[in-house]
Design an enzyme around this catalytic site. Sequence first.
Site, short mmCIF file in Angstrom:
data_model
loop_
_atom_site.label_atom_id
_atom_site.label_comp_id
_atom_site.label_asym_id
_atom_site.label_seq_id
_atom_site.Cartn_x
_atom_site.Cartn_y
_atom_site.Cartn_z
N HIS A 66 0.93 -1.62 0.04
CA HIS A 66 0.36 -0.01 0.17
C HIS A 66 0.62 1.18 -0.31
O HIS A 66 -0.23 2.45 -0.68
CB HIS A 66 -1.11 -0.01 1.16
CG HIS A 66 -1.98 0.76 1.31
ND1 HIS A 66 -1.98 1.24 2.41
CD2 HIS A 66 -2.40 2.14 0.40
CE1 HIS A 66 -2.99 1.88 2.09
NE2 HIS A 66 -3.54 3.21 0.66
N GLU A 69 2.19 1.73 -3.34
CA GLU A 69 1.14 2.18 -4.50
C GLU A 69 1.40 3.95 -3.64
O GLU A 69 1.27 4.83 -5.31
CB GLU A 69 -0.41 1.93 -3.73
CG GLU A 69 -0.93 2.50 -4.68
CD GLU A 69 -2.94 2.51 -3.74
OE1 GLU A 69 -2.80 3.42 -3.22
OE2 GLU A 69 -3.00 1.81 -3.14
N HIS A 70 1.50 4.42 -3.10
CA HIS A 70 0.57 5.79 -2.78
C HIS A 70 1.88 6.41 -3.24
O HIS A 70 2.51 7.74 -3.62
CB HIS A 70 0.81 6.20 -0.85
CG HIS A 70 -0.12 5.70 -0.66
ND1 HIS A 70 -0.20 7.50 -0.36
CD2 HIS A 70 -0.89 5.06 -0.10
CE1 HIS A 70 -1.86 7.18 0.45
NE2 HIS A 70 -1.93 5.93 0.36
N GLU A 147 -5.27 7.50 6.27
CA GLU A 147 -6.75 6.36 5.50
C GLU A 147 -6.86 5.38 5.74
O GLU A 147 -8.23 4.97 6.65
CB GLU A 147 -6.01 5.63 4.36
CG GLU A 147 -6.47 4.79 3.16
CD GLU A 147 -5.67 4.74 2.34
OE1 GLU A 147 -6.32 4.33 1.55
OE2 GLU A 147 -4.61 5.23 1.66
N LEU A 317 -31.91 -9.37 0.08
CA LEU A 317 -31.07 -10.46 -0.09
C LEU A 317 -30.16 -9.98 -1.26
O LEU A 317 -30.80 -9.56 -1.45
CB LEU A 317 -31.41 -11.70 0.37
CG LEU A 317 -31.11 -13.48 0.12
CD1 LEU A 317 -31.83 -14.13 1.18
CD2 LEU A 317 -30.27 -14.12 -1.05
N GLY A 320 -23.85 -13.85 -3.99
CA GLY A 320 -23.20 -14.00 -5.24
C GLY A 320 -21.09 -14.33 -4.69
O GLY A 320 -21.36 -14.75 -3.99
#
Length: 399
Positions: A66, A69-70, A147, A317, A320
């Site tokens: 993460h 990514e930043h 975050e 409801l 999946g």
Amino acid sequence: MEASVKERVDNITKSPLDARDYRFIRLQNDMKVLLISDEDTDKAAAALSVQAGYMSDPDTIPGLAHLCEHMLFLGTEKYPIENEYREFLISHGGSSNAYTATDNTNYYFDVAHEHLKGALDRFAQFFLSPLFTVNMTDREIKAVDSENEKNLQSDQWRLQQIERHTAKLGHSYTKFGTGNKETLGTIPNQKGMNVHEELLKFHSAQYSSNLMCLSVLGREPLDELQVMVLKHFTGVVNKNIPPPFYPDHPYGPDELQRLIRYCPVKDLRQIVLTFPLADLTEHYRAKPSHYFAHLIGHEAPGSILSFLKARGWSTALAAGPSIGAKGFWFFKINLTLTEEGQDYVDDIVSVVFQYITMLRSAGVQQWIFSECAVSNGVCVASPNSLFCHAGPVRNGISV
């Protein structure tokens, strides 16, 4: 131009109503690219996914993927000014973002169509020559921490973390993917680790062109889009890193048949039933999980929801498949309860399992599969369609 392309596919099956043109190419560095030409689009866009997510974090530094990514947004060798990329997009009606998932990290942007070349050039530098400036690392760790603090008040994030905490001990799925100032700063420093150096190691070990998939949308014809991509992305290094795969499901026998009660931040009344599911990617033509999602999520008379609504226990409801990572999936049933329904949790769960037992007894029905195909806008008449399956139901359905 073709010398830099290993593979090219032009006859991509699409909807008869889709006026866009498509082309798939595989570059010499094994980056996979989907080109999309739309002469009427107002916005151009691109997205790149690299198969390196938080499950690839070193055990000693949770949140490193993460943080990586930043850091890619904070300047490159060609465009060293920190906010140059974002400012270019904003000044031309665009935007950008990124996210780190379990087994991949995705970067994307959109921009006014006439500025695709400039945006794509700046975007490509993320994967060619990021700076990873040392003095910006501490600041971005604080941004990651902020975050995480925000996520603490999100029921969605809390439930995700509960899933991870209750998974198999030692499984990569249990890792703390967001990270915070403790995992990215305080603890590594106490252990004498240099987070900036670990960041460079992570990027070097995980970011490789053979693990990247790029999509580009623009007004330009496919040939022009291909030239742009070749110009900017051929130089991304192929380190021939094996793609991550996690065949061991995070929920084994010891992790099942658990009841977890959770006090939400918001006024929520829900039951979430989670079942371990194998990776069904290879069965994309038959879509067995969608068959059961269609039946369990049905709202007609005789359905689970119809039965529960009649008793005043539930109002909605959803059911999946949910992709955990490459190698394992989940199947989830989410029921929204009424206040009265909170007093009948055991009865509601019993109804769901009775319905599943009924489906198992009835077996797989071809007419139901055909109904699923039609309701999802999938053609069942043309056996040549990439998204069709006109023959008998098979491959991966076992009730």
